[in-house]
Design a protein around this motif. Structure first.
Motif, PDB file in Angstrom:
ATOM      1  N   LEU A 117       0.846  -1.186   0.000  1.00 56.60           N
ATOM      2  CA  LEU A 117       0.000   0.000   0.000  1.00 56.60           C
ATOM      3  C   LEU A 117       0.887   1.245   0.000  1.00 56.60           C
ATOM      4  CD1 LEU A 117      -2.720  -1.046   2.618  1.00 56.60           C
ATOM      5  CD2 LEU A 117      -2.809  -1.251   0.122  1.00 56.60           C
ATOM      6  N   LYS A 118       0.827   1.982  -1.081  1.00 55.17           N
ATOM      7  CA  LYS A 118       1.673   3.166  -1.235  1.00 55.17           C
ATOM      8  C   LYS A 118       0.937   4.461  -0.890  1.00 55.17           C
ATOM      9  CE  LYS A 118       4.352   1.031  -4.979  1.00 55.17           C
ATOM     10  NZ  LYS A 118       4.803   1.185  -6.390  1.00 55.17           N
ATOM     11  N   HIS A 119      -0.377   4.371  -0.730  1.00 56.78           N
ATOM     12  CA  HIS A 119      -1.178   5.581  -0.555  1.00 56.78           C
ATOM     13  C   HIS A 119      -2.170   5.385   0.593  1.00 56.78           C
ATOM     14  CE1 HIS A 119       0.497   6.794  -4.423  1.00 56.78           C
ATOM     15  NE2 HIS A 119       0.185   5.594  -4.877  1.00 56.78           N
ATOM     16  N   GLY A 120      -3.182   6.245   0.644  1.00 54.32           N
ATOM     17  CA  GLY A 120      -4.228   6.109   1.655  1.00 54.32           C
ATOM     18  C   GLY A 120      -3.738   6.363   3.069  1.00 54.32           C
ATOM     19  N   ASP A 121      -4.368   5.694   4.011  1.00 52.99           N
ATOM     20  CA  ASP A 121      -4.133   5.922   5.433  1.00 52.99           C
ATOM     21  C   ASP A 121      -2.716   5.573   5.867  1.00 52.99           C
ATOM     22  OD1 ASP A 121      -5.295   6.652   8.004  1.00 52.99           O
ATOM     23  OD2 ASP A 121      -5.054   4.550   8.542  1.00 52.99           O
ATOM     24  N   VAL A 122      -2.077   4.625   5.191  1.00 52.68           N
ATOM     25  CA  VAL A 122      -0.771   4.132   5.639  1.00 52.68           C
ATOM     26  C   VAL A 122       0.375   4.516   4.715  1.00 52.68           C
ATOM     27  CG1 VAL A 122      -1.750   2.192   6.923  1.00 52.68           C
ATOM     28  CG2 VAL A 122      -1.201   1.920   4.494  1.00 52.68           C
ATOM     29  N   GLY A 123       0.070   5.172   3.592  1.00 51.57           N
ATOM     30  CA  GLY A 123       1.119   5.540   2.652  1.00 51.57           C
ATOM     31  C   GLY A 123       2.069   6.578   3.229  1.00 51.57           C
ATOM     32  N   GLY A 124       3.362   6.295   3.168  1.00 55.06           N
ATOM     33  CA  GLY A 124       4.357   7.260   3.634  1.00 55.06           C
ATOM     34  C   GLY A 124       4.418   7.458   5.134  1.00 55.06           C
ATOM     35  N   VAL A 125       3.913   6.501   5.903  1.00 56.63           N
ATOM     36  CA  VAL A 125       3.895   6.628   7.364  1.00 56.63           C
ATOM     37  C   VAL A 125       5.304   6.519   7.941  1.00 56.63           C
ATOM     38  CG1 VAL A 125       3.216   5.431   9.479  1.00 56.63           C
ATOM     39  CG2 VAL A 125       1.539   5.866   7.708  1.00 56.63           C
ATOM     40  N   LYS A 126       5.605   7.382   8.905  1.00 56.04           N
ATOM     41  CA  LYS A 126       6.865   7.319   9.653  1.00 56.04           C
ATOM     42  C   LYS A 126       6.512   7.303  11.138  1.00 56.04           C
ATOM     43  CE  LYS A 126       9.734   9.696   6.210  1.00 56.04           C
ATOM     44  NZ  LYS A 126       8.708   9.751   5.172  1.00 56.04           N
ATOM     45  N   LEU A 127       7.076   6.345  11.866  1.00 51.63           N
ATOM     46  CA  LEU A 127       6.734   6.133  13.270  1.00 51.63           C
ATOM     47  C   LEU A 127       7.964   6.298  14.159  1.00 51.63           C
ATOM     48  CD1 LEU A 127       4.607   2.912  12.720  1.00 51.63           C
ATOM     49  CD2 LEU A 127       3.743   5.250  12.981  1.00 51.63           C
ATOM     50  N   LEU A 128       7.778   6.961  15.294  1.00 57.08           N
ATOM     51  CA  LEU A 128       8.873   7.124  16.249  1.00 57.08           C
ATOM     52  C   LEU A 128       8.967   5.862  17.093  1.00 57.08           C
ATOM     53  CD1 LEU A 128      11.058   8.890  17.420  1.00 57.08           C
ATOM     54  CD2 LEU A 128       9.348  10.036  18.823  1.00 57.08           C
ATOM     55  N   ARG A 129       9.901   5.005  16.746  1.00 54.36           N
ATOM     56  CA  ARG A 129      10.028   3.705  17.409  1.00 54.36           C
ATOM     57  C   ARG A 129      11.400   3.470  18.033  1.00 54.36           C
ATOM     58  NH1 ARG A 129       6.738  -0.306  15.586  1.00 54.36           N
ATOM     59  NH2 ARG A 129       4.612   0.427  15.178  1.00 54.36           N
ATOM     60  N   LEU A 130      12.356   4.337  17.730  1.00 56.91           N
ATOM     61  CA  LEU A 130      13.721   4.162  18.220  1.00 56.91           C
ATOM     62  C   LEU A 130      14.099   5.397  19.026  1.00 56.91           C
ATOM     63  CD1 LEU A 130      16.518   2.651  18.150  1.00 56.91           C
ATOM     64  CD2 LEU A 130      16.997   3.946  16.048  1.00 56.91           C
ATOM     65  N   ALA A 131      14.471   5.211  20.294  1.00 58.02           N
ATOM     66  CA  ALA A 131      14.794   6.364  21.130  1.00 58.02           C
ATOM     67  C   ALA A 131      15.713   5.969  22.285  1.00 58.02           C
ATOM     68  CB  ALA A 131      13.521   7.008  21.680  1.00 58.02           C
ATOM     69  N   ARG A 132      16.333   6.980  22.844  1.00 60.20           N
ATOM     70  CA  ARG A 132      17.158   6.765  24.033  1.00 60.20           C
ATOM     71  C   ARG A 132      16.272   6.481  25.243  1.00 60.20           C
ATOM     72  NH1 ARG A 132      22.524   8.197  23.783  1.00 60.20           N
ATOM     73  NH2 ARG A 132      23.171   9.387  21.926  1.00 60.20           N
ATOM     74  N   ARG A 133      16.731   5.606  26.091  1.00 61.49           N
ATOM     75  CA  ARG A 133      15.988   5.317  27.323  1.00 61.49           C
ATOM     76  C   ARG A 133      15.913   6.577  28.181  1.00 61.49           C
ATOM     77  NH1 ARG A 133      17.460   3.506  32.466  1.00 61.49           N
ATOM     78  NH2 ARG A 133      19.631   3.347  31.809  1.00 61.49           N
ATOM     79  N   GLY A 134      14.723   6.859  28.703  1.00 60.46           N
ATOM     80  CA  GLY A 134      14.539   8.023  29.550  1.00 60.46           C
ATOM     81  C   GLY A 134      14.215   9.303  28.814  1.00 60.46           C
ATOM     82  N   ALA A 135      14.128   9.238  27.487  1.00 59.67           N
ATOM     83  CA  ALA A 135      13.887  10.463  26.703  1.00 59.67           C
ATOM     84  C   ALA A 135      12.413  10.827  26.609  1.00 59.67           C
ATOM     85  CB  ALA A 135      14.473  10.318  25.299  1.00 59.67           C
ATOM     86  N   GLY A 136      11.520   9.922  26.991  1.00 57.89           N
ATOM     87  CA  GLY A 136      10.101  10.242  26.897  1.00 57.89           C
ATOM     88  C   GLY A 136       9.224   9.053  27.219  1.00 57.89           C
ATOM     89  N   GLN A 137       7.920   9.319  27.283  1.00 59.04           N
ATOM     90  CA  GLN A 137       6.929   8.307  27.623  1.00 59.04           C
ATOM     91  C   GLN A 137       5.920   8.144  26.486  1.00 59.04           C
ATOM     92  OE1 GLN A 137       6.388   6.603  31.062  1.00 59.04           O
ATOM     93  NE2 GLN A 137       8.573   6.996  30.812  1.00 59.04           N
ATOM     94  N   TRP A 138       5.274   6.989  26.465  1.00 56.57           N
ATOM     95  CA  TRP A 138       4.205   6.728  25.503  1.00 56.57           C
ATOM     96  C   TRP A 138       2.901   7.319  26.026  1.00 56.57           C
ATOM     97  CZ3 TRP A 138       4.620   4.214  20.776  1.00 56.57           C
ATOM     98  CH2 TRP A 138       5.852   3.619  20.500  1.00 56.57           C
ATOM     99  N   GLN A 139       2.055   7.796  25.090  1.00 63.05           N
ATOM    100  CA  GLN A 139       0.749   8.353  25.446  1.00 63.05           C
ATOM    101  C   GLN A 139      -0.319   7.849  24.481  1.00 63.05           C
ATOM    102  OE1 GLN A 139       1.055  12.628  25.638  1.00 63.05           O
ATOM    103  NE2 GLN A 139       2.249  12.606  27.536  1.00 63.05           N
ATOM    104  N   GLY A 140      -1.527   7.630  25.028  1.00 63.66           N
ATOM    105  CA  GLY A 140      -2.649   7.152  24.218  1.00 63.66           C
ATOM    106  C   GLY A 140      -2.917   5.681  24.463  1.00 63.66           C
ATOM    107  N   ARG A 141      -4.177   5.347  24.666  1.00 61.58           N
ATOM    108  CA  ARG A 141      -4.528   3.946  24.933  1.00 61.58           C
ATOM    109  C   ARG A 141      -4.287   3.052  23.726  1.00 61.58           C
ATOM    110  NH1 ARG A 141      -9.361   2.359  28.764  1.00 61.58           N
ATOM    111  NH2 ARG A 141      -8.963   3.695  30.534  1.00 61.58           N
ATOM    112  N   VAL A 142      -4.587   3.573  22.546  1.00 60.18           N
ATOM    113  CA  VAL A 142      -4.408   2.823  21.301  1.00 60.18           C
ATOM    114  C   VAL A 142      -3.946   3.817  20.235  1.00 60.18           C
ATOM    115  CG1 VAL A 142      -6.799   3.127  20.510  1.00 60.18           C
ATOM    116  CG2 VAL A 142      -5.502   1.112  19.775  1.00 60.18           C
TER     117      VAL A 142
END
Length: 247
Positions: A117-142
């Motif tokens: 899928l190159k377009h639509g809801d998921v096309g070109g998505v970039k996710l913050l998944r790699l980080a230093r420990r202690g740099a932040g917290q996750w937010q949102g139930r889902v």
């Protein structure tokens, strides 16, 4: 040191490929929510550290609990139905040696029944998944977000995502996720109305299929746009029901 983290619940069909792709990590941690299949057995056989922790309908809480259990300087979160591409693995190893960055966005390529899928809801998505420990917290139930304070970079090579084995599975998942999202909105005091319930899904479909060019992904693109518009309907409808006292 880099730790790869995977949250699981009955993921025996996906977990081996996922863990294979994390072999470049110094440590791999699987946080399991009471799987009744062979997920834990497979993970242990592949030398992953398995932590048992009950999920409380809050993905951020599960991820943040895990952050407190890991001591490495860098952390990579991967879902069980995702695979780190070999080129991304090399890029991650180089990225964590760079000075001044607190985290990195990773591109993700989604597939729907072997169709990219190159377009639509998921096309070109970039996710913050790699980080230093202690740099932040996750937010949102889902559909949770990792809020990292500091300089962020973006890597070039992708995570591969194969989330739905068939349409029934897709519908079951959006039914599940929409209940959690509606409950979150309810607790935040958000409200809905008949106009949003009736017209919101149509607007969502038009946006994803036409403006986001989901039509260029063929039939899978249509199915994805239609299903995500149904997700919008479910969230709004369930939120309305919660205000009526109906769970």
């Amino acid at each position: 040191m880099l730790t790869g983290i995977v949250l699981t619940h009955n993921e025996e069909e996906n977990i081996k490929k996922c863990l294979d792709s994390l072999s470049f990590c110094d440590q791999v941690v699987v946080v399991d929510d009471g799987s009744t299949d062979n997920t834990v057995k497979i993970a242990k056989k592949m030398d992953a550290t398995v932590l048992e922790h009950v999920w409380t309908e809050d993905y951020s809480a599960q991820r943040n609990w895990t952050l407190g259990k890991v001591k490495s300087s860098w952390i990579l979160f991967v879902d069980a139905d995702e695979v780190i591409s070999p080129k991304l693995a090399q890029e991650i190893q180089s990225a964590i040696k760079r000075e001044g960055f607190k985290g990195f966005f990773l591109p993700r390529v989604d597939y729907l029944w072997d169709r990219k899928l190159k377009h639509g809801d998921v096309g070109g998505v970039k996710l913050l998944r790699l980080a230093r420990r202690g740099a932040g917290q996750w937010q949102g139930r889902v559909h949770e977000i990792w809020n990292i304070e500091g300089s962020l970079g973006t890597l070039k090579n992708p995570i591969y995502h194969h989330p739905h084995k068939n349409l029934a599975d897709f519908l079951q998942r959006i039914n599940f996720y929409s209940s959690i999202k509606a409950q979150e909105f309810f607790e935040q005091g958000c409200k809905t109305n008949i106009l949003e319930i009736v017209f919101g899904p149509a607007v969502r479909f038009i946006y994803l299929y036409l403006f986001k060019l989901g039509l260029l992904d063929g039939t899978p693109g249509f199915i994805h746009a239609m299903t995500m518009s149904f997700y919008a309907y479910l969230v709004a409808g369930k939120l309305w029901l919660l205000y009526k006292g109906i769970k």
